[in-house]
Design a protein around this motif. Structure first.
Motif, PDB file in Angstrom:
ATOM      1  N   TYR A 229     105.335 -68.130 -30.128  1.00  0.00           N
ATOM      2  CA  TYR A 229     104.912 -67.617 -31.442  1.00  0.00           C
ATOM      3  C   TYR A 229     104.168 -66.299 -31.240  1.00  0.00           C
ATOM      4  O   TYR A 229     103.276 -66.221 -30.381  1.00  0.00           O
TER       5      TYR A 229
ATOM      6  N   TYR B 238      99.328 -70.678 -41.220  1.00  0.00           N
ATOM      7  CA  TYR B 238     100.575 -70.361 -41.921  1.00  0.00           C
ATOM      8  C   TYR B 238     101.782 -70.837 -41.125  1.00  0.00           C
ATOM      9  O   TYR B 238     102.716 -71.408 -41.674  1.00  0.00           O
ATOM     10  N   THR B 239     101.734 -70.598 -39.816  1.00  0.00           N
ATOM     11  CA  THR B 239     102.853 -71.023 -38.964  1.00  0.00           C
ATOM     12  C   THR B 239     103.028 -72.535 -39.067  1.00  0.00           C
ATOM     13  O   THR B 239     104.150 -73.036 -39.202  1.00  0.00           O
TER      14      THR B 239
ATOM     15  N   SER C 281     102.214 -74.459 -41.517  1.00  0.00           N
ATOM     16  CA  SER C 281     102.743 -74.883 -42.821  1.00  0.00           C
ATOM     17  C   SER C 281     104.231 -74.553 -42.948  1.00  0.00           C
ATOM     18  O   SER C 281     104.955 -75.199 -43.695  1.00  0.00           O
ATOM     19  N   GLU C 282     104.687 -73.546 -42.205  1.00  0.00           N
ATOM     20  CA  GLU C 282     106.109 -73.176 -42.251  1.00  0.00           C
ATOM     21  C   GLU C 282     106.973 -74.065 -41.360  1.00  0.00           C
ATOM     22  O   GLU C 282     108.193 -74.007 -41.389  1.00  0.00           O
ATOM     23  N   LEU C 283     106.344 -74.853 -40.533  1.00  0.00           N
ATOM     24  CA  LEU C 283     107.110 -75.657 -39.578  1.00  0.00           C
ATOM     25  C   LEU C 283     107.663 -76.948 -40.176  1.00  0.00           C
ATOM     26  O   LEU C 283     108.323 -77.716 -39.476  1.00  0.00           O
ATOM     27  N   ASN C 284     107.358 -77.174 -41.469  1.00  0.00           N
ATOM     28  CA  ASN C 284     107.790 -78.405 -42.129  1.00  0.00           C
ATOM     29  C   ASN C 284     107.378 -79.649 -41.349  1.00  0.00           C
ATOM     30  O   ASN C 284     108.179 -80.522 -41.055  1.00  0.00           O
TER      31      ASN C 284
END
Ligand code: KG4
Ligand code: ZN
Length: 352
Positions: free
Chosen positions: A205, A230-231, A233-236
């Motif tokens: 990352y 944020y990362t 939360s974007e990782l589902n």
């Protein structure tokens, strides 16, 4: 050892470690006769951080037996101590009070002098405690990275410190702890992230390196912390929890971003000031990846790297005793009316 030789007893109780140490030495050679630490980490872990009320109660329960244990392990009696010392700040007021008051009481009872010590000065000089150079404290550029502070200081000699850079928001250790909490890792987060990072890819990352190109040596870690959030939360992720595959990469990439800014900025200062020595101190300096990176950078530029053993990098009383010894040798004693100061300011370091 040339004279004078002094023996000091030091107490550290600024946060969640109750610690007592006895040191003997002069300006250039020091022996740690004992360094006892009673950690409260297990007590605070279930709350995800330090609970001040619990911390001070445990300090008062632990301190007296720990002092007795320390004297026994050092093989000396109270009467052989030349000076009593304790951390006066920064830290938790109710925790500081326990150790500070105990040291003052021992001083009053024995008639020996008392010395108040700034916790950050303890960290700052800890790299010299085990030095075998015979030269004592030498000029250096110091990176102090703890749970509450991140700063670069130009240390000219004992008591002469110039603040060159500091964090403008979170401390490096605080960033480790907060990111660990986001990743649902136990408290304290630094060692947990280091462990996880061992099997991760630091390039997985691309986390931000704040203020790298700015014409100053200050740090900022809040943007990095937000980037991890944020990362994540974007990782589902399931329940906001990173998977067993994602976790090592997230930890390694975060850790690398922190180390990168710390190393680049500290080296820049050292080169600009033509420093011969860089010292690392504070809990975060236990991190092996950080130590390795600094070692590589220092080797490349012919700079000596000085770091203490990990037990002297995290909170301990030997580092308080080391500062107390320097003050005791200079007869810089404190008055028994002196109070603790949870925000003991940095300018105490700069201007003393
Ligand atoms: O110096 P310290 O023991 O206490 C303070 O004065 O704050 O530092 C504690 C900090 C915590 O934030 C902890 O997570 C961090 O040092 N720490 C580490 C490591 N060991 C402790 N951070 C990164 N890697 C480590 N191995
Ligand atoms: Zn500390």
């Amino acid at each position: 050892m040339s004279d004078p030789i002094k023996t000091v007893l030091a107490i550290e109780s600024s946060c969640d470690e109750t610690a007592v140490a006895v040191l003997r030495g002069n300006a250039t050679e020091v022996e740690i006769l004992c360094s006892e630490i009673s950690s409260q980490i297990e007590i605070h872990r279930e709350y995800g951080g330090v609970v001040p009320e619990l911390a001070s109660r445990n300090h008062s329960l632990t301190l007296r037996p720990l002092v007795e244990q320390a004297l026994k392990n050092a093989g000396i009696t109270l009467a052989e101590i030349d000076c009593f010392s304790a951390t006066a700040g920064p830290g938790l007021a109710s925790s500081l009070l326990v150790g500070h008051t105990a040291a003052k009481a021992m001083s009053a009872a024995t008639g020996k002098p008392f010395v108040s010590v700034n916790h950050m000065e303890g960290h700052l000089l800890s790299a010299f405690i085990e030095s075998k150079s015979g030269r004592g404290i030498e000029p250096n550029i110091a990176l102090v990275v703890s749970g509450g502070h991140t700063m670069i200081l130009d240390t000219q000699e004992f008591g002469k410190y110039e603040l060159v850079g500091k964090t403008l928001d979170d401390a490096a250790g605080e960033a480790f702890d907060k990111v660990a909490k986001m990743l649902q890792l136990p408290y304290p987060g630094g060692p947990e992230i280091e462990k996880m990072a061992l099997t991760g890819d630091p390039k997985a990352y691309a986390f931000p390196r704040s203020m790298m190109k700015k014409p100053h040596y200050n740090f900022s870690f809040s943007g990095l912390k937000t980037a991890v959030l944020y990362t994540l939360s974007e990782l589902n992720t399931e329940d906001g929890k990173a998977s067993a595959e994602q976790l090592p990469d997230l930890c390694a990439s975060f850790q690398e971003a922190v180390i990168d800014v710390l190393a680049v900025k500290t080296l820049k200062v050292a080169l600009a000031k033509k420093a011969k020595i860089i010292t690392l101190s504070g809990g975060v300096s236990c991190n092996s990846a950080l130590r390795q990176r600094f070692q590589t950078d220092c080797d490349k530029h012919g700079i000596q790297l000085m770091v203490s053993s990990p037990v002297l990098s995290t909170d301990n009383a030997a580092m308080i005793g080391y500062v107390a010894l320097q003050k005791c040798l200079r007869s810089e004693f404190s008055d028994l009316s002196e109070d603790v100061n949870p925000n003991l300011p940095l300018n105490t370091l700069v201007l003393r």
